[in-house]
Design a protein around this motif. Structure first.
Motif, PDB file in Angstrom:
ATOM      1  N   SER A  82       0.329  -0.896  -2.491  1.00  0.00           N
ATOM      2  CA  SER A  82      -0.466  -2.124  -2.534  1.00  0.00           C
ATOM      3  C   SER A  82      -0.701  -2.589  -3.967  1.00  0.00           C
ATOM      4  O   SER A  82      -0.883  -3.784  -4.212  1.00  0.00           O
ATOM      5  CB  SER A  82      -1.817  -1.905  -1.860  1.00  0.00           C
ATOM      6  OG  SER A  82      -1.637  -1.401  -0.563  1.00  0.00           O
ATOM      7  N   LEU A  83      -0.707  -1.650  -4.900  1.00  0.00           N
ATOM      8  CA  LEU A  83      -0.975  -2.029  -6.292  1.00  0.00           C
ATOM      9  C   LEU A  83       0.092  -2.978  -6.814  1.00  0.00           C
ATOM     10  O   LEU A  83      -0.154  -3.749  -7.727  1.00  0.00           O
ATOM     11  CB  LEU A  83      -1.040  -0.782  -7.180  1.00  0.00           C
ATOM     12  CG  LEU A  83      -2.099   0.249  -6.784  1.00  0.00           C
ATOM     13  CD1 LEU A  83      -2.128   1.379  -7.785  1.00  0.00           C
ATOM     14  CD2 LEU A  83      -3.476  -0.393  -6.672  1.00  0.00           C
ATOM     15  N   LEU A 101     -10.194  -2.015  -2.238  1.00  0.00           N
ATOM     16  CA  LEU A 101      -8.878  -2.245  -1.635  1.00  0.00           C
ATOM     17  C   LEU A 101      -8.909  -1.867  -0.157  1.00  0.00           C
ATOM     18  O   LEU A 101      -9.279  -0.744   0.204  1.00  0.00           O
ATOM     19  CB  LEU A 101      -7.826  -1.402  -2.364  1.00  0.00           C
ATOM     20  CG  LEU A 101      -6.382  -1.586  -1.909  1.00  0.00           C
ATOM     21  CD1 LEU A 101      -5.875  -2.981  -2.246  1.00  0.00           C
ATOM     22  CD2 LEU A 101      -5.473  -0.543  -2.536  1.00  0.00           C
ATOM     23  N   ARG A 102      -8.565  -2.823   0.682  1.00  0.00           N
ATOM     24  CA  ARG A 102      -8.516  -2.580   2.128  1.00  0.00           C
ATOM     25  C   ARG A 102      -7.189  -3.101   2.666  1.00  0.00           C
ATOM     26  O   ARG A 102      -6.878  -4.280   2.517  1.00  0.00           O
ATOM     27  CB  ARG A 102      -9.646  -3.328   2.842  1.00  0.00           C
ATOM     28  CG  ARG A 102     -11.019  -2.746   2.587  1.00  0.00           C
ATOM     29  CD  ARG A 102     -12.110  -3.655   3.130  1.00  0.00           C
ATOM     30  NE  ARG A 102     -13.387  -3.238   2.563  1.00  0.00           N
ATOM     31  CZ  ARG A 102     -14.148  -2.283   3.107  1.00  0.00           C
ATOM     32  NH1 ARG A 102     -13.769  -1.698   4.224  1.00  0.00           N
ATOM     33  NH2 ARG A 102     -15.268  -1.925   2.520  1.00  0.00           N
ATOM     34  N   VAL A 103      -6.431  -2.211   3.291  1.00  0.00           N
ATOM     35  CA  VAL A 103      -5.153  -2.607   3.890  1.00  0.00           C
ATOM     36  C   VAL A 103      -5.175  -2.177   5.352  1.00  0.00           C
ATOM     37  O   VAL A 103      -5.496  -1.031   5.654  1.00  0.00           O
ATOM     38  CB  VAL A 103      -3.955  -1.932   3.191  1.00  0.00           C
ATOM     39  CG1 VAL A 103      -2.651  -2.524   3.697  1.00  0.00           C
ATOM     40  CG2 VAL A 103      -4.066  -2.060   1.692  1.00  0.00           C
ATOM     41  N   SER A 104      -4.849  -3.123   6.236  1.00  0.00           N
ATOM     42  CA  SER A 104      -4.871  -2.770   7.664  1.00  0.00           C
ATOM     43  C   SER A 104      -3.612  -3.264   8.352  1.00  0.00           C
ATOM     44  O   SER A 104      -2.885  -4.121   7.838  1.00  0.00           O
ATOM     45  CB  SER A 104      -6.105  -3.366   8.328  1.00  0.00           C
ATOM     46  OG  SER A 104      -6.088  -4.764   8.175  1.00  0.00           O
ATOM     47  N   LYS A 154      -2.703   7.501   0.733  1.00  0.00           N
ATOM     48  CA  LYS A 154      -2.341   7.543  -0.691  1.00  0.00           C
ATOM     49  C   LYS A 154      -1.183   6.612  -1.010  1.00  0.00           C
ATOM     50  O   LYS A 154      -1.249   5.788  -1.911  1.00  0.00           O
ATOM     51  CB  LYS A 154      -1.872   8.948  -1.122  1.00  0.00           C
ATOM     52  CG  LYS A 154      -2.770  10.080  -0.818  1.00  0.00           C
ATOM     53  CD  LYS A 154      -2.140  11.381  -1.327  1.00  0.00           C
ATOM     54  CE  LYS A 154      -0.819  11.691  -0.693  1.00  0.00           C
ATOM     55  NZ  LYS A 154      -0.744  12.774   0.235  1.00  0.00           N
ATOM     56  N   THR A 155      -0.093   6.784  -0.250  1.00  0.00           N
ATOM     57  CA  THR A 155       1.117   6.027  -0.556  1.00  0.00           C
ATOM     58  C   THR A 155       0.890   4.533  -0.364  1.00  0.00           C
ATOM     59  O   THR A 155       1.323   3.714  -1.187  1.00  0.00           O
ATOM     60  CB  THR A 155       2.273   6.513   0.319  1.00  0.00           C
ATOM     61  OG1 THR A 155       2.564   7.864  -0.026  1.00  0.00           O
ATOM     62  CG2 THR A 155       3.515   5.677   0.110  1.00  0.00           C
ATOM     63  N   LEU A 156       0.174   4.180   0.701  1.00  0.00           N
ATOM     64  CA  LEU A 156      -0.098   2.765   0.951  1.00  0.00           C
ATOM     65  C   LEU A 156      -0.940   2.175  -0.177  1.00  0.00           C
ATOM     66  O   LEU A 156      -0.724   1.037  -0.603  1.00  0.00           O
ATOM     67  CB  LEU A 156      -0.801   2.606   2.303  1.00  0.00           C
ATOM     68  CG  LEU A 156      -0.905   1.187   2.816  1.00  0.00           C
ATOM     69  CD1 LEU A 156       0.465   0.557   2.949  1.00  0.00           C
ATOM     70  CD2 LEU A 156      -1.635   1.151   4.143  1.00  0.00           C
TER      71      LEU A 156
END
Lengths: 305, 329
Positions: free
Chosen positions: B54-55, B11-14, B48-50
């Motif tokens: 995202s889930l 999982l990658r969020v930017s 953590k929260t992000l």
């Protein structure tokens, strides 16, 4: 209400001239005749005496006599009020519904291209003087396109038209003043609704609604429900226009309503008509803010607790 | 072993920021099995929260998911499924409990209404039946006089009661997975214990899996069977809960454990990890923890450590695993 009408009562009498000076100015009437009329109406009494008499009449529900129209003020207002209420009511309903819709739409996409276009347009409409907008509309629809009649509520031949044509005639006369008022009104409401909706849209409960599986439509409803307070307050403030009319727009389109009549009554020093109009407006002002307060309590349980 | 209920892969969020791209979540992988409680631990700002948001694809606007990231729930990829399918999952199969029950509840709707809404959205029940179910659920999560309380608004309830409402809302349809983001952080200590007790009771009742996001190791010890420690957008240690407390593998985990005050340390100064989490626009090269680490040497600046398998369920992202002699005592 009392303060506003008293203030107007005093100011009008302090202004130079009175109904007779205005009406008979330049006419070859003997001075004594005019003085006699004044005395008959009690206008030569000292102001406190006049005031006490006026107040006593108002309390009994007597609105007085319109020198300008030569009819009881009550009848004059009964004629004017429906016309103004029709125009202003239509404009208010349009402004409120379209403005809320547009503002809520913008609030959920603040900063997007669509929002920027809408924000710019409403800002321009909001800052234009109403009378100038009215003149622009006249120029476009009457002079250039020739689609619509310029002024009045009905055309000269209205009475002899068949029923269908009469309806059409009325609507055609209504379009331009309605449009002028609504364009400004929609802008004002949209700006208020946009800002409250934008704030609501950032609240965590919006995310909660999504996490529950609520569809976007429902999510918007969640946010909108909390973003109503400023719009309701504004609607309450707008309410007095229903009886007060819009001076500039009524004047330009020669709409025979309260705004128009009040201005000419002031010019004619038609004391009783002016004070009655002010009394009516201030009554609706008080009623409007009470109503807004009540509605706010209904839609938002946090208010007043 | 059966296949996991939830499987998060890379999982990658930017975000794009003025300071450059921020890789707030940077290659996180883990699994949650049915009925299991997994804790996600770390300081503020570590992602953590992000990760949790995202889930369910609830990231704030502007967040970008890498195309290689996958979040599989029951075999379907949440990150690519159509809106409709996602919506039917949210609140029904996967539910979320948020940190601040005051702002996470709608202030102008009754709490009963907000709980019943979940039922109305996901089932064919009528408004009246949904309301009855909501009241039953509110009673089940320990709200006294639930029928009357359901008619009240969030501001009329205490913080603990609001969090119970939040839990009722999340659990009413008995989801297979519940994601709880700092569910007790905003509450008084005595209330915290009650809420944890409630979550535990509900877990036993429904057999749900729980992904618990917290920075409180006390909560971890009480609730979780497995722990993921996150630092600077990455998982730095994954461990069964007993092992984490008895034999932590990563210096960051050691630091977190040392920072928990105990009776012995109460008279001295509290121990802390020096420094703060770097901003996500500026992760250091090599090991991201090295600037705060007591053991760091030159290899930590040049090579980014991989997540190394230590035991059957124990993985650590640290060069000390291969070179334990570098440890300074």
């Amino acid at each position: 209400m009392w303060a506003a009408s008293t203030l107007v009562f005093v100011l009008l009498r302090l202004a130079p001239g009175d109904p007779y000076a205005m009406r008979f100015e330049g006419l070859p009437l003997p001075r004594a005749t005019i003085e006699a009329r004044r005395a008959q109406r009690g206008l030569d009494d000292p102001m406190p005496v006049q005031y006490a008499r006026w107040l006593g009449n108002i309390v009994r529900g007597e609105l007085g006599w319109s020198e300008q129209h030569q009819r009881p003020v009550r009848d004059v207002i009964a004629d004017l009020l429906p016309r103004t209420a029709l125009l202003m009511g239509l404009a208010l309903v349009t402004s409120l519904s379209l403005g809320m819709w547009l503002g809520a739409w913008q609030g959920t996409r603040a900063g997007s291209f669509g929002d920027q276009v809408a924000t710019t347009s409403t800002l321009v409409l909001y800052s234009l003087p109403e009378f100038w907008l009215a003149l622009l509309l006249l120029q476009l629809f009457v002079q250039t396109l020739g689609w619509l009649p310029a002024t009045g509520m009905v055309s000269a031949m209205h009475e002899i038209l068949p029923f269908g044509e009469r309806v059409r005639d009325r609507l055609e006369h209504l379009v331009l003043p309605w449009l002028a008022l609504s364009l400004v009104g929609v802008s004002v409401f949209a700006r208020f609704q946009r800002s409250s909706m934008r704030d609501a849209w950032r609240e965590p409960f919006v995310r909660t609604a999504r996490a529950k599986g609520v569809a976007e439509r429902g999510v918007r409803w969640h946010a909108w429900r909390t973003a109503l307070a400023p719009v309701i307050a504004l609607a309450g403030l707008t309410l007095p226009a229903l009886v007060g009319g819009a001076v500039f727009v009524e004047r330009i389109f020669a709409w025979p309503g309260m705004g128009n009549a009040t201005v000419s009554a002031v010019n004619a020093r038609d004391y009783d008509l002016v004070t009655a109009a002010v009394l009516l407006s201030s009554a609706v002002t008080v009623f409007g803010s009470l109503l807004a307060d009540l509605v706010q309590r209904m839609v938002d349980p946090r208010v007043g607790s | 072993m059966t296949s996991p209920l939830l499987s998060v892969h890379d999982l990658r969020v930017s975000f794009f920021t003025e300071a450059g791209p921020a890789r707030a979540v940077d290659g996180v992988s883990f699994t949650v099995h049915a009925g299991e409680t997994v804790a996600l631990v770390g300081e503020s700002g570590c992602g953590k929260t992000l990760t949790a948001l995202s889930l369910l694809r609830l990231m704030p606007t502007g967040a970008r998911l890498a195309p290689t990231s996958r979040v599989e729930f029951d075999g379907a990829d949440i990150l690519t499924m159509p809106e409709r399918a996602l919506r039917s999952l949210r609140g029904d199969r996967i539910a979320m409990i948020f940190q601040e029950p005051m702002t996470a509840l709608n202030p102008v709707l009754t709490v009963g209404d907000q709980v019943a809404e979940v039922v109305r959205v996901h089932t064919a029940l009528s408004g009246r039946d949904a309301w009855t179910r909501a009241v039953d659920m509110l009673a089940l999560v320990g709200i006294p006089d639930a029928a009357a309380r359901a008619q009240q608004y969030p501001h009329e309830l205490s913080g603990g009661m609001r969090q119970r409402v939040m839990i009722a809302m999340a659990l009413i349809l008995e989801p297979a997975l519940v994601i709880a983001d700092e569910p007790t952080t905003a509450l008084d200590v005595t209330i915290q214990a009650q809420i944890l007790e409630l979550l535990r009771a509900m877990r036993e009742r429904s057999g749900m899996a729980l992904l618990l996001i917290t920075h409180d190791l006390g909560v971890v010890a009480e609730m979780a069977s497995r722990v993921l420690v996150m630092y600077a957008g990455e998982v730095v240690e994954e461990s069964p809960v007993e092992l984490l407390f008895s034999a932590p593998g990563h210096p960051y985990t050691e630091g977190l454990l040392a920072a928990v005050p105990t009776l012995d340390t109460s008279r001295e100064r509290l121990r802390t990890i020096p420094g703060t989490v770097p901003p996500p626009t500026d992760w250091p090269a090599g090991c991201r923890f090295r600037e705060r680490c007591a053991h760091a040497w030159d290899r930590c600046a040049s090579d980014a450590p991989p997540l190394v398998q230590l035991g059957p369920a124990h993985r650590v992202r640290c060069h000390l695993v291969q070179e334990p002699e570098r440890r300074r005592t």
